[in-house]
Scaffold this active site. Structure first.
Site, short mmCIF file in Angstrom:
data_model
loop_
_atom_site.label_atom_id
_atom_site.label_comp_id
_atom_site.label_asym_id
_atom_site.label_seq_id
_atom_site.Cartn_x
_atom_site.Cartn_y
_atom_site.Cartn_z
N LYS A 143 -36.03 -13.67 -36.70
CA LYS A 143 -36.26 -14.65 -35.48
C LYS A 143 -37.75 -14.89 -35.41
CE LYS A 143 -34.15 -14.28 -31.58
NZ LYS A 143 -33.64 -14.25 -29.98
N GLU A 148 -39.18 -4.20 -41.25
CA GLU A 148 -38.11 -3.69 -42.26
C GLU A 148 -37.76 -5.12 -43.17
OE1 GLU A 148 -37.37 -1.00 -38.72
OE2 GLU A 148 -37.88 -3.19 -39.12
N GLY A 180 -30.37 -10.96 -30.47
CA GLY A 180 -29.98 -10.31 -31.82
C GLY A 180 -28.63 -9.93 -31.94
N ARG A 181 -28.34 -8.98 -31.08
CA ARG A 181 -26.90 -8.31 -31.43
C ARG A 181 -25.82 -9.12 -31.06
NH1 ARG A 181 -29.87 -6.45 -27.42
NH2 ARG A 181 -29.45 -6.02 -25.43
N GLU A 189 -27.55 -0.37 -27.48
CA GLU A 189 -28.41 -1.00 -27.17
C GLU A 189 -28.55 -2.04 -25.98
OE1 GLU A 189 -30.66 -4.58 -29.95
OE2 GLU A 189 -30.88 -2.74 -30.98
N HIS A 201 -7.63 12.29 -40.45
CA HIS A 201 -7.91 13.29 -41.33
C HIS A 201 -9.43 13.85 -41.13
CE1 HIS A 201 -4.00 13.24 -43.50
NE2 HIS A 201 -4.13 11.80 -43.01
N LYS A 242 -41.04 1.47 -33.24
CA LYS A 242 -41.73 0.50 -34.20
C LYS A 242 -43.25 0.44 -33.95
CE LYS A 242 -37.70 -2.76 -34.89
NZ LYS A 242 -37.40 -4.14 -34.70
#
Length: 550
Positions: free
Chosen positions: A209, A215, A272-273, A358, A389, A517
């Site tokens: 954005k 990152e 964002g999410r 979040e 399993h 961050k």
């Protein structure tokens, strides 16, 4: 209008729920089914191609009635209207929350700052459609004139988890393009991706954005350097043929080498999410085509309409959210499992981890006061039957109460009915086993049939008993399609919203993500300068240990 700011524990209904909980906390679901032969029919919702059975829960009709009263008392209905109308409900960041507008109808009118945002959304969709078609049909080519064969999405968090989950979930509908995702700042991750690629036929989509996410920009620059080094004819101008951006920061994207016509805008009212519905979903459109991307949006829009208009007792997201509150705040159950019985949805639980944790991982309420009750849920899971399993042992016989959502599809995409019958048999059997468990009488019969001695039976008895009474929701969907996936994702988005309203928290900021961050930026400078200041003893030791070995 702002969101209501009501401490749920101060409401009349919360106190009633606490008293009610004391009377039903030991209740056995098997007894509830025995007492009411219509329970399974009563506690289901059938809507379009969704069939939601919530009858296998430790609750009665009185429980549900009180939960609906709680929703009314915290003014959930008003909050829903504020949400969809574009009011500033993300008050800590002074933003509207309008990911729902991204999948609204073109005829709708939704205003931010007194300006209708639907025309801008429609224009960006047209941009995505044009670009996707050009890449897919090969009319837009790389700098050597070759058609694109691969697409790499470079992003992190919501700029990665949503698109990668949807692309994986819709693999059946994929076209010829190979889609890859680079997210982790780990250099090994990015190098494992690019070593398989041909720079002449690869398109890179940088999703950030602000175009400043550490990152994402680190990975983007590493890939750009690799791209330029792989062909002597490549230069800064050729970068524009292979790199596009999804960002609000046009200048930074242009400085990177991206042509302005290949910058896809997003808006600050898209978190964002919750952004896969926007241009952040460009890699989805490239992977499955714009028509399928549109169907994904359509499904979400249908769930939006259901959530916005349906009465609470028939409203799927509301019901699921209130049941979650019941377990979280009264049974003190801290985790929830999400088990999709489809390998296509192998990243779905991972995606939901971010969406839920979040959003609702907050300890301060909307009044700015510390919270005295539990908020948020730890979301986890993986596809069945693999999970059977793996961690099902803990759910069946462990000491923790772990409510679980089971998601299944009645139709197989490839039409293999032998596999599908076995898959769905496991899907349904697990919810029944979690409900009923296995009694001492059942175990005794089983062990006696093995001709074991009384001493051996006595020794094994307690280990083979399952107490049962483990709660589940069953979500049956006709078929995994782009539209049904859109409905499913939106269903969980609205569940998050309802929980946040009940818990009196702001679900749409994420300041907790930013602290680490900020510290990482400070530490990185110190690592480069080999000078460490103002750290605790443990952190200082770790930094010195790292520097001594590098």
């Amino acid at each position: 209008m702002s969101l209501p700011k009501i401490d749920p524990t101060s409401t009349v209904t919360w106190n009633k729920l606490q008293a009610h909980f004391q009377s039903v906390k030991e209740i056995q679901m098997k007894d509830l089914f025995a007492q009411d032969k219509e329970r399974a029919n009563k506690l289901t919702v059938q809507w379009e191609d969704f069939y939601v059975d919530y009858s296998k829960n430790r609750l009665t009709e009185e429980t549900l009635s009180l939960l609906y009263q709680l929703a009314k008392e915290v003014k959930l209905d008003e909050a829903i209207q504020s949400f969809f109308s574009g009011e500033i409900i993300n008050e800590t960041e002074n933003r509207a929350v309008l990911h729902t507008a991204l999948r609204a109808n073109k005829s709708d009118q939704i205003c931010v700052d007194e300006k209708d945002i639907i025309p801008n959304i429609t224009e960006v969709k047209k941009q995505i459609e044009r670009f996707s078609a050009q890449i897919i049909n090969g009319s837009k080519k790389g700098f050597t004139g070759k058609a694109f064969t691969d697409v790499v999405n470079i992003g992190i968090g919501g700029s990665d988890l949503g698109p990668s989950m949807v692309v994986g979930s819709l693999e059946y509908y994929k076209n010829h393009l190979n889609t890859h995702f680079v997210s982790n700042i780990d250099g090994d991750h990015v190098n494992e991706i690019i070593k398989k690629l041909n720079p002449e036929t690869t398109l890179f989509v940088i999703v950030s954005k602000t175009f400043s996410t550490q990152e994402t920009l680190t990975n983007a620059n590493t890939i750009k350097d690799w791209f330029l080094s792989k062909n002597s004819n490549a230069n800064q101008e050729t970068v524009s043929k292979h790199f596009v951006a999804v960002s609000t920061n046009i200048e930074k994207a242009k400085n990177f080498g991206i042509d302005e016509s290949n910058i896809f805008p997003i808006w600050d009212w898209v978190g964002g999410r919750f952004s896969l519905w926007s241009a952040v979903g460009l890699s989805i459109s490239l992977s499955v085509g714009f028509e399928n991307f549109t169907k994904l949006l359509l499904g979400a829009n249908k769930m939006d309409a259901h959530f916005k208009s349906e009465a609470f007792d028939k409203n799927i997201p509301v019901i699921l959210a209130l049941i979650s509150v019941w377990y979280n705040n009264f049974f003190n159950s801290e985790t929830e499992a999400v088990i999709p019985y489809s390998q296509y949805l192998n990243r779905f639980s991972i995606y939901l981890q971010q969406s839920f944790m979040e959003s609702n991982g907050k300890s301060v309420d909307r009044n700015g006061k510390p919270i005295s009750y539990q908020t948020g849920s730890v979301i986890w899971g993986q596809p069945g039957t693999n999970s059977q399993h793996a961690f099902f042992q803990l759910i069946h016989q462990g000491t923790k109460l772990i409510p679980a959502d089971f998601i299944g599809f009645t139709e197989s995409l490839h039409g293999n009915n032998i596999h599908q019958d076995r898959l769905i048999s496991n899907f349904i059997a697990q919810t029944e086993a979690l409900l009923n468990g296995k009694t001492k009488e059942d175990v005794l019969k089983e062990l006696e049939a093995q001709s074991l001695s009384s001493e051996e039976i006595k020794k094994l008895m307690s280990f083979k008993v399952f107490e049962g009474n483990k709660p589940t929701n069953t979500i049956f969907i006709k078929k995994l399609t782009p539209e049904s996936l859109g409905k499913l994702i939106a269903m969980y988005e609205h569940k998050i919203f309802v929980q946040g309203i009940v818990w009196n928290i702001f679900s749409f900021d994420q300041f907790g993500v930013e602290l680490g961050k900020q510290l990482a930026g400070k530490i990185l400078k110190e690592v480069k300068n080999n000078t460490f200041v103002n750290h605790d003893a443990s952190t200082l030791n770790l930094l010195q240990y790292y520097k001594n070995l590098t």
